[in-house]
Design an enzyme around this catalytic site. Structure first.
Site, PDB file in Angstrom:
ATOM      1  N   SER A  24       0.495 -83.325 -18.970  1.00 22.36           N
ATOM      2  CA  SER A  24       0.030 -82.778 -20.250  1.00 22.36           C
ATOM      3  C   SER A  24       1.074 -81.815 -20.776  1.00 22.36           C
ATOM      4  CB  SER A  24      -1.301 -82.021 -20.057  1.00 22.36           C
ATOM      5  OG  SER A  24      -1.643 -81.297 -21.231  1.00 22.36           O
ATOM      6  N   TYR A  61      -5.624 -75.333 -15.521  1.00 21.02           N
ATOM      7  CA  TYR A  61      -5.251 -76.676 -15.977  1.00 21.02           C
ATOM      8  C   TYR A  61      -3.774 -76.716 -16.334  1.00 21.02           C
ATOM      9  CZ  TYR A  61      -5.335 -81.048 -18.599  1.00 21.02           C
ATOM     10  OH  TYR A  61      -5.085 -82.337 -19.043  1.00 21.02           O
TER      11      TYR A  61
END
Length: 247
Positions: free
Chosen positions: A144, A157
């Site tokens: 990501s 995250y």
């Protein structure tokens, strides 16, 4: 992809499901792994039933439990006799405001790393022998842009996705030349992956993205497919597929 065997870990999710379809359309045989939960079992079965061609399978494994990955490897060997491509698409997240340090408690941090980093590594470690034996193995993990810009559903995250990028580089060195290791880093994707994010969030994000839309699962699956079919001299690289959002 004819006669190639592709394992999509987390293949019942949006990106995994579309990726499985794209590889199957090119003649690959697909194995989709999912956790032993009724909803995931049903979702995985639906995906496999929709795939063109035959010889596909749904198999149970939990990336947070390495023993289940070992059992999955044995089943892959029994059913297919080989593995050519591993797509690491399993993962989860929970939105936690970055400024709320207390809300990011130890249990959530541990779970984030167990599933989103350790689980990806464990899958690669488990299937490395089969991928090496193919002589032209490939690993594609889902990263990501949160791993580089520090903006994501939680600080944890962001950290695990940064870890995916580093792991990709490290494993590309040690698994070469038999196995290439790549990652694809989306920005915001139009899926239900992040709980609580709906149409309003997506619309707002689209206005601040240079290409004026957010990604679809098809966009990310296309990048994964390109890693296998068009980028044969690439390894150790994370490809950003975010419509320019990280600029």
């Amino acid at each position: 992809m004819k006669d190639k065997v592709v394992l999509v870990v987390g293949g019942a999710g949006s990106i995994g499901a579309v990726s499985a379809k794209r590889f199957a359309e090119l003649g690959a045989r697909i194995a989709i792994s999912h956790r032993d939960a009724p909803d995931e079992t049903a979702a995985a079965a639906t995906v496999v039933q929709s795939l063109p061609g035959d010889g596909h399978a749904t198999l149970i494994a939990d990336v947070a439990q390495t023993t289940t990955l070992t059992a999955l490897r044995a089943e892959i060997e029994r059913r297919f006799g080989r593995l050519d491509i591993l797509i690491n698409a399993a993962g989860f997240t929970k939105p936690v405001p970055h400024a709320d340090l207390d809300a990011l408690d130890d249990d959530l941090i541990d779970r984030m790393f167990a599933v989103n980093w350790r689980g990806q590594f464990a899958a690669i470690r488990t299937f490395a022998p089969l991928l090496k034996a193919s002589g032209d193995g490939l690993v594609v993990s889902i990263s990501s842009i949160a791993g580089t810009n520090g903006i994501g559903s939680s600080i944890a995250y962001c950290a695990v996705k940064a870890g995916i990028d580093v792991m990709t580089k490290s494993l590309a060195r040690v698994l070469a030349p038999e196995v290439r290791v790549l990652a694809v880093a989306p920005g915001v994707v139009d899926t239900g992956f992040v709980p609580g994010r709906g149409a309003d969030f997506n619309a707002k994000t689209a206005t601040t993205t240079p290409l004026k839309r957010i990604a679809t699962a098809e966009d990310i699956a296309s990048a994964i497919l390109a890693c296998a079919t068009q980028l044969g001299f690439a390894t150790g690289t994370t490809f950003v597929v975010d419509g320019g959002r990280s600029l």
